[in-house]
Scaffold this motif. Structure first.
Motif, short mmCIF file in Angstrom:
data_model
loop_
_atom_site.label_atom_id
_atom_site.label_comp_id
_atom_site.label_asym_id
_atom_site.label_seq_id
_atom_site.Cartn_x
_atom_site.Cartn_y
_atom_site.Cartn_z
N LYS A 220 6.48 4.90 -10.89
CA LYS A 220 7.81 5.06 -10.32
C LYS A 220 8.81 4.15 -11.03
O LYS A 220 9.92 4.55 -11.35
N THR B 161 0.83 -1.21 0.00
CA THR B 161 0.00 0.00 0.00
C THR B 161 0.86 1.26 0.00
O THR B 161 0.58 2.24 -0.70
N LEU B 162 1.94 1.23 0.79
CA LEU B 162 2.85 2.39 0.85
C LEU B 162 3.50 2.64 -0.49
O LEU B 162 3.54 3.78 -0.97
N TRP B 163 4.00 1.58 -1.13
CA TRP B 163 4.66 1.75 -2.44
C TRP B 163 3.67 2.26 -3.48
O TRP B 163 4.01 3.06 -4.35
N GLU B 164 2.43 1.76 -3.39
CA GLU B 164 1.43 2.16 -4.38
C GLU B 164 1.05 3.63 -4.23
O GLU B 164 0.78 4.32 -5.21
N THR B 165 1.03 4.12 -2.99
CA THR B 165 0.64 5.51 -2.76
C THR B 165 1.76 6.50 -3.05
O THR B 165 1.51 7.70 -3.12
N GLN B 166 2.97 6.02 -3.19
CA GLN B 166 4.09 6.93 -3.49
C GLN B 166 4.08 7.25 -4.98
O GLN B 166 4.92 6.81 -5.75
N GLN B 167 3.02 7.99 -5.39
CA GLN B 167 2.81 8.44 -6.76
C GLN B 167 2.57 7.29 -7.72
O GLN B 167 2.70 7.47 -8.94
N GLY B 168 2.22 6.10 -7.15
CA GLY B 168 1.93 4.97 -8.03
C GLY B 168 3.18 4.17 -8.31
O GLY B 168 4.15 4.69 -8.85
#
Length: 426
Positions: free
Chosen positions: A415, A404-411
């Protein structure tokens, strides 16, 4: 006894009267028998010794007896140490899955080392029996003892769970591995490998269930205390009407009066399914085809290794095995690191990999390297003994939060596509 020592040259050893002169035992502990032995066997020689001379002779005989006893004690201690060492080495050989003949090789090494390190102890090492037959006997005895301990431990279980896995060995014989884990009233958890059952004929649900029941009955489990069953997820295991899980649940609930019973399958390998659901076949197919071209032919493999050696690269390219899916992460990572050398080699062989020229494909490859490495790390965290389901849950829940964290970091996909083909190592 001191009176009899002074009068008849006798002393007591382990509750028996022993003559200090000839070391013979007297069968009946009575003064008449002791006096008779002394007069008939040693009277002519020792009756003339009186007073101080007799006491000195008695002391001399007592010292000799103690020396003899110490020799036997040391011999017994050496023998006990040699036997214990033999059991310890046999246990290590079994744990390492080595041949029984390895015991003789180990003994040869120990004797050569003893000659240099402690020559005076060489005989002690030589007394350790490590022949093939001895190692086989020791391992059999250890196995029997462990089985006996498990049977005793099972009786104290307040609750227990079972895990089974059916697979085929290199001789095409199906082997059913059975594991048991139980907890006693002190909350001490016992986890043991119960039995490996060869399935020589068919491997239907009924065959597996029968073998499982026989193995559990052999150790004397209380069926009413079974709480869960974990399987490998094969169809014969989890069929709703006639699977092993259904049959096992019915037997347990018949014993416990219908209490709740849990079943699991593939609890440790859900990440494998996730990896396959990524829909990245356009990447995997190219990588596997290229790796197989290099590794499957001896000439290609040797020439590729020479190319890596010329470029001062020490690590080569591993195989990808579909059964052992963890190898996928290792292959993808190594393929990405060696992509320039692989492209150069395939050009020389007249089989260029056009995908290596595509920036978009390389970005997808970098994404696969990243995600499979994270999945492999998760799998390693889930492996090992003495773990409970809460630890598995914590590891998987933490991994989902990372996703979830990686996904929210601008996708995450954006990235990766902007990382210039370098794994993000999020």
């Amino acid at each position: 006894m001191e009176k009899w020592t002074a009068s008849y040259l006798f002393t007591e050893v382990n509750g028996k009267p022993v003559c200090l002169v000839c070391m013979q035992h007297v069968s009946v502990f009575k003064e008449y028998n002791i006096r008779r032995h002394c007069e008939t066997q040693h009277g002519e020689k020792y009756d003339s010794l009186q007073g101080q001379l007799r006491q000195e002779k008695i002391n001399e005989l007592l010292v000799g007896l103690k020396k003899q006893q110490s020799v036997f004690t040391r011999s017994r201690e050496v023998s006990d140490a040699a036997v214990k060492s033999s059991y310890i080495i046999a246990n290590e050989i079994a744990l390492a899955s080595k041949s029984y003949y390895e015991g003789e090789f180990i003994k040869t090494c120990m004797l050569k080392a003893a000659e240099l390190v402690c020559p005076e102890k060489r005989q002690a090492f030589a007394n350790i029996s490590l022949t093939r037959n001895t190692i086989a006997e020791r391992i059999s005895e250890l196995s029997t003892d462990l089985d006996s301990q498990l049977k005793h431990k099972v009786k104290s279980f307040l609750a227990f769970s079972v895990a089974i896995d059916e697979n085929t060995d290199n001789t095409d014989v199906a082997q059913l591995a059975i594991f048991i884990r139980g907890v006693d009233d002190t909350l001490a958890v016992t986890e043991e490998f119960l039995e490996l059952v060869p399935m020589m004929d068919t491997t239907t649900a009924e065959d597996i269930f029968s073998s499982l029941v026989c193995a559990l009955d052999r150790v004397g489990v209380d069926w009413s205390r079974a709480v869960s069953l974990a399987t490998d997820g094969a169809p014969s295991m989890i069929l709703k009407k006639a699977g092993v899980v259904t049959k096992f649940r019915e037997k347990v609930q018949a014993a416990n009066g219908g209490d709740a019973f849990w079943t699991f399958h593939c609890i440790l390998h859900q990440e494998a399914s996730c990896c396959k659901s990524l829909k990245m076949d356009h990447v995997i197919e190219v990588v596997v085809r290229t790796v197989n071209f290099i590794r499957a032919r001896g000439l290609n493999h040797r020439q590729f290794d020479c190319l890596l050696s010329d470029n001062k690269i020490t690590h080569g390219l591993p195989y990808h095995t579909e059964v052992r899916w963890l190898s996928r992460g290792a292959v993808l990572k190594r393929f990405f690191e060696l992509r320039a050398e692989i492209g150069q080699f395939m050009e020389t062989k007249g089989k260029p990999v056009m995908e290596l020229q595509s920036l978009e494909w390389l970005q997808d490859l970098a994404f696969m390297v990243d995600i499979t490495e994270h999945l492999n790390n998760l799998n390693k965290m889930l492996q090992g003994r003495k773990k409970v389901v809460t630890q598995y849950y914590d590891s998987i829940h933490a991994f989902k939060l990372k996703l979830t964290l990686w996904e929210t970091q601008q996708g995450l996909s954006f990235k990766v596509r902007n990382c210039a083909c370098t794994p993000s190592r999020a």
